[in-house]
Scaffold this motif. Structure first.
Motif, PDB file in Angstrom:
ATOM      1  N   TYR A   1      -8.645  15.425   2.752  1.00 48.42           N
ATOM      2  CA  TYR A   1      -9.099  16.270   1.645  1.00 48.42           C
ATOM      3  C   TYR A   1      -9.894  15.455   0.630  1.00 48.42           C
ATOM      4  O   TYR A   1     -10.951  15.866   0.185  1.00 48.42           O
ATOM      5  N   VAL A   2      -9.375  14.292   0.274  1.00 51.32           N
ATOM      6  CA  VAL A   2     -10.030  13.490  -0.758  1.00 51.32           C
ATOM      7  C   VAL A   2     -11.319  12.863  -0.240  1.00 51.32           C
ATOM      8  O   VAL A   2     -12.313  12.793  -0.956  1.00 51.32           O
TER       9      VAL A   2
ATOM     10  N   VAL B   1      -4.563   9.933  -2.938  1.00 50.64           N
ATOM     11  CA  VAL B   1      -5.711  10.135  -3.820  1.00 50.64           C
ATOM     12  C   VAL B   1      -6.282   8.777  -4.229  1.00 50.64           C
ATOM     13  O   VAL B   1      -7.483   8.522  -4.101  1.00 50.64           O
ATOM     14  N   GLY B   2      -5.392   7.898  -4.701  1.00 47.92           N
ATOM     15  CA  GLY B   2      -5.836   6.570  -5.099  1.00 47.92           C
ATOM     16  C   GLY B   2      -6.456   5.823  -3.931  1.00 47.92           C
ATOM     17  O   GLY B   2      -7.530   5.228  -4.059  1.00 47.92           O
TER      18      GLY B   2
ATOM     19  N   PHE C   1     -15.238   3.811  -1.692  1.00 48.40           N
ATOM     20  CA  PHE C   1     -16.176   2.756  -2.065  1.00 48.40           C
ATOM     21  C   PHE C   1     -16.284   1.692  -0.978  1.00 48.40           C
ATOM     22  O   PHE C   1     -17.341   1.115  -0.761  1.00 48.40           O
TER      23      PHE C   1
ATOM     24  N   VAL D   1      -9.902   7.098  -3.221  1.00 54.11           N
ATOM     25  CA  VAL D   1     -10.904   6.604  -4.168  1.00 54.11           C
ATOM     26  C   VAL D   1     -11.353   5.205  -3.775  1.00 54.11           C
ATOM     27  O   VAL D   1     -12.543   4.914  -3.653  1.00 54.11           O
ATOM     28  N   ILE D   2     -10.382   4.322  -3.531  1.00 57.20           N
ATOM     29  CA  ILE D   2     -10.729   2.938  -3.197  1.00 57.20           C
ATOM     30  C   ILE D   2     -11.565   2.891  -1.915  1.00 57.20           C
ATOM     31  O   ILE D   2     -12.624   2.277  -1.858  1.00 57.20           O
TER      32      ILE D   2
ATOM     33  N   ASP E   1      -3.927  14.816   2.618  1.00 59.33           N
ATOM     34  CA  ASP E   1      -4.539  14.227   1.424  1.00 59.33           C
ATOM     35  C   ASP E   1      -5.724  13.321   1.728  1.00 59.33           C
ATOM     36  O   ASP E   1      -6.755  13.401   1.071  1.00 59.33           O
TER      37      ASP E   1
ATOM     38  N   PRO F   1       0.801  -1.228   0.000  1.00 61.90           N
ATOM     39  CA  PRO F   1       0.000   0.000   0.000  1.00 61.90           C
ATOM     40  C   PRO F   1       0.837   1.283   0.000  1.00 61.90           C
ATOM     41  O   PRO F   1       0.331   2.336  -0.383  1.00 61.90           O
ATOM     42  N   MET F   2       2.124   1.217   0.407  1.00 57.81           N
ATOM     43  CA  MET F   2       2.983   2.402   0.341  1.00 57.81           C
ATOM     44  C   MET F   2       3.077   2.944  -1.078  1.00 57.81           C
ATOM     45  O   MET F   2       3.370   4.113  -1.297  1.00 57.81           O
ATOM     46  N   ALA F   3       2.851   2.075  -2.067  1.00 54.60           N
ATOM     47  CA  ALA F   3       3.017   2.491  -3.459  1.00 54.60           C
ATOM     48  C   ALA F   3       1.889   3.407  -3.920  1.00 54.60           C
ATOM     49  O   ALA F   3       2.059   4.198  -4.834  1.00 54.60           O
ATOM     50  N   ILE F   4       0.744   3.302  -3.284  1.00 54.61           N
ATOM     51  CA  ILE F   4      -0.420   4.043  -3.774  1.00 54.61           C
ATOM     52  C   ILE F   4      -0.443   5.450  -3.191  1.00 54.61           C
ATOM     53  O   ILE F   4       0.027   5.681  -2.081  1.00 54.61           O
ATOM     54  N   SER F   5      -0.960   6.378  -3.976  1.00 54.79           N
ATOM     55  CA  SER F   5      -1.079   7.747  -3.486  1.00 54.79           C
ATOM     56  C   SER F   5      -2.302   7.841  -2.570  1.00 54.79           C
ATOM     57  O   SER F   5      -3.174   6.985  -2.592  1.00 54.79           O
TER      58      SER F   5
END
Lengths: 287, 410
Positions: free
Chosen positions: B352-353, B111-112, B119, B115-116, B349, B105-109
């Motif tokens: 914010y997202v 923001v990404g 949901f 989004v996930i 982030d 999971p460190m790889a994901i931003s």
């Protein structure tokens, strides 16, 4: 591993040991699965049809719509442009950081000049200043320089990194002095020595610092959100974040876009895993 | 002359990096301090007004409180999970695979991730199929439990009785059980008691049922965790105790399932009892891998013979962990914890997202962003930035001291 001695265990002890092992594996597998599951879910849902993804009941797609990726690439804002922007900004920032940090780190490690140690200490101190603290003046500076909506606003402020200087300086210092003395005898200058000897020897530290810089640049949100206005200038995270509000209902496209945005990082990570993990361990140990 | 030329060269080498850092880091920090004493458009000096605003107005105070919550829960969870997984991974054959998975999971931003997880936390009105994974899972389990509640009741009751009886036998046999005796008697009673108290409170107060239900779940989870810990402690001593634990776990599982039978979908991100937890969970998902990797590297440095020696001396695995391993890597734990505190302090982030700071989820960095760039009050934004900076200063001093000690040792 715990019970390496060859003595026979009473059955109760053996039961306890087996139960312990079972529990150990269960906890670890649960951790790994919950870490990976959101990724799997994301990819699976990015392949569903619109109604299916919005209903989200089944785990697997009924039909695997790989075309969603083509659609996302073409329809999520200016996605190819976002992607290219991020690659360009990321690579340029990495180059900037590597050049400035290598030079500075070398000087801090090998040269003697007045004020060196005090300067370096200040550098160590600034390493943990949150960039949010600098947000307002930096934004005003960008505005006054007319840099809003330009690549230099996205690249130049990030081309110096106290962390990279620190990391490289520590690494350079571990290179034996004898090597330098020998090089000087052969008539080499500092620059020659740096390029021919120090840089090749410092590959792990350089790669670590490049990776962290790229990761930070690729995943950054707040700064690009502030200094970009036009869609053409947006890097990938800002592009995706604005697509969330633009079209929150196109679930499968959004997830496909996020998947595409993660691919470069996962690739880089898998290819360079060894350095990445080594580097992270160093960051953590150094603070 | 020669000396001066040499030091000029050095300055050329450090120049570019220093210039950028001075221009975009040091100078802005100083300017921020100055701007925090100015009005919204930075045209007039207002003294400490912005700070008075920050420490007396509800919305920035809420952001400060939430940041504190984030630091406590986030740091404990990331470092705690990281430590546990590091110790466990150290003992299995698929260590690097497990570490790579948890690190992924460190790889994901953010923001990404936002989004996930949006949901994952999605909510639909009861009766309509749930899209959000969490609600869908809990509803499905709840529906199943409701359909099978008689069976569950019987299994739970039998398991409970077995647990109690075997436990009493164990109690007679082993005196150290006294501690867990208290735990095993008190915790189920407490769990039942909390539920009963909740319904009593609900009858006389105006608290909404869903808020109360969530509070009950949280308290019961904490109690269940405490019970599990004492169970594990008991497990180390006696076979009867082990049977008792298995029984109790089954009974607790049945109780939990029966509780879910009346589950109503939760608006995880809007509900003010759950939303901060939900946001921190996303952060923990991302950063646990970092702590794991650093702590795991430290564990590799611990001499295996010391651990083996304490085992030979009769220490059980838990004692080895708590009394030998943890003290030996305590410096690293401290460093990882301070790194996480700094990281979490500036969290932006995720919030914010996912909520933009609505529904009482605001944090300092998000408040700063909105004050400065949505409400165009640069003065207040700068004041919040200075508060953030002030919070970092102790860690900064700590880092400098540690660095000087390290340098001194060479």
């Amino acid at each position: 591993m715990t019970f390496t001695r060859g003595r026979a265990l009473p059955s109760a002890d053996r039961l306890r040991r087996d139960l312990g092992h079972l529990l150990l594996h269960l906890v670890l597998i649960a951790g790994a699965v919950s870490a990976l599951f959101p990724f799997v879910w994301m990819v699976l849902n990015s392949l569903k049809g619109y109604t299916e993804a919005a209903a989200g009941l089944d785990i697997l797609p009924k039909r695997w719509l790989f075309s969603n990726y083509v659609t996302a690439w073409n329809q999520v804002g200016l996605f190819p442009r976002y992607f290219a922007n991020s690659i360009f900004i990321g690579v340029a920032t990495v180059l900037g950081v590597l050049v400035t940090s290598t030079l500075a780190a070398y000087a801090f490690a090998r040269m003697k000049f007045p004020g060196r140690d005090a300067l370096f200490l200040i550098m160590v101190a600034t390493m943990i200043v949150p960039f949010e603290v600098t947000l307002v003046p930096n934004f005003i500076l960008m505005r006054d320089l007319n840099w809003i909506d330009t690549y230099q606003a996205l690249i130049i402020p990030w081309s110096g990194s106290a962390f990279s200087v620190f990391l490289l300086r520590q690494f350079f210092r571990s290179i034996p002095q004898d090597l330098y003395d020998a090089a000087v005898l052969d008539g080499a200058s500092h620059l020659r020595f740096l390029i021919d000897i120090v840089v090749p020897l410092s590959k792990p530290a350089l790669i670590t610092s490049a990776l962290f810089t790229f990761l930070g640049s690729w995943n950054s949100l707040m700064w690009p959100l502030l200094v970009t206005n036009s869609p053409q200038m947006r890097p990938i995270q800002v592009g995706i974040a604005s697509f969330i509000t633009d079209a929150g209902t196109q679930v499968q496209l959004l997830l496909a876009a996020v998947t595409i945005s993660v691919v470069p990082i996962v690739l880089v990570y898998l290819l360079l895993q060894r350095w990445f993990i080594e580097g992270i361990a160093t960051v953590g140990l150094r603070g | 002359m020669f000396q001066r030329r040499r030091s000029l060269t050095s300055w050329l080498w450090v120049g570019p990096a220093l210039l950028i850092l001075a221009g975009y880091l040091v100078y802005p920090v100083i300017v921020t301090v100055y701007e925090s004493l100015m009005n919204s458009s930075l045209s007039r000096f207002v003294g400490l007004d912005n700070y008075i605003w920050a420490f007396t107005t509800e919305s920035p105070l809420l952001a400060l409180r939430n940041n504190l919550f984030w630091i406590i829960v986030g740091t404990t969870a990331t470092v705690g999970f990281g430590l546990v997984f590091a110790v466990l991974a150290d003992r299995v054959r698929f260590e690097s695979a497990a570490k790579a998975a948890i690190f992924m999971p460190m790889a994901i931003s953010f923001v990404g991730a936002g989004v996930i997880w949006k949901f994952m936390y999605d909510w639909q009105p009861p009766g309509i199929p749930q899209i959000g994974l969490l609600n869908a899972m809990l509803s499905t389990i709840g529906g199943w439990a409701a359909a099978n509640h008689v069976v569950l009741l019987w299994i739970g009751a039998i398991a409970g009785v077995v647990a109690l009886v075997t436990f009493l036998i164990a109690l007679v046999r082993v005196r150290t059980f006294l501690l867990s005796a208290l735990a095993i008697i008190i915790f189920p009673l407490a769990i039942l008691g909390v539920g009963w108290l909740a319904s009593a409170v609900q009858a006389v107060s105006e608290i909404t049922p869903s808020d109360l239900a969530l509070l009950v779940v949280v308290i019961q989870l904490v109690l269940a965790l405490a019970a599990v810990v004492s169970f594990i402690y008991a497990m180390m001593h006696d076979t009867w105790g082990q049977i008792s634990i298995v029984g109790a776990v089954i009974a607790a599982l049945c109780l939990g399932l029966l509780y879910l039978a009346s589950f109503q979908p939760v608006t995880w991100l809007q509900n003010e009892t759950t939303n901060n937890w939900a946001l921190v969970a996303v952060y923990v998902w991302i950063w646990t891998g970092f702590c794991l990797v650093v702590l795991s590297a430290a564990l590799k440095g611990v001499d295996a013979e010391i651990l083996e020696a304490s085992r030979v001396d009769g220490a059980n695995e838990f004692q080895v962990f708590a009394q030998v391993l943890v003290p030996m890597i305590s410096t690293t734990i401290l460093v990882v914890a301070t790194t996480m505190i700094i990281n979490i302090l500036k969290v932006f982030d995720v919030v914010y997202v996912m909520t933009s700071g609505n529904f009482n989820t605001d944090v300092i960095a998000n408040a700063l962003y909105f004050q400065a760039f949505h409400f165009e009050d640069f003065g207040r934004g700068a004041a919040l930035a200075v508060i953030l900076l002030a919070a970092v200063v102790p860690v900064m001093l700590f880092n400098i001291r540690r660095f000087r000690e390290e340098e001194g040792m060479r």
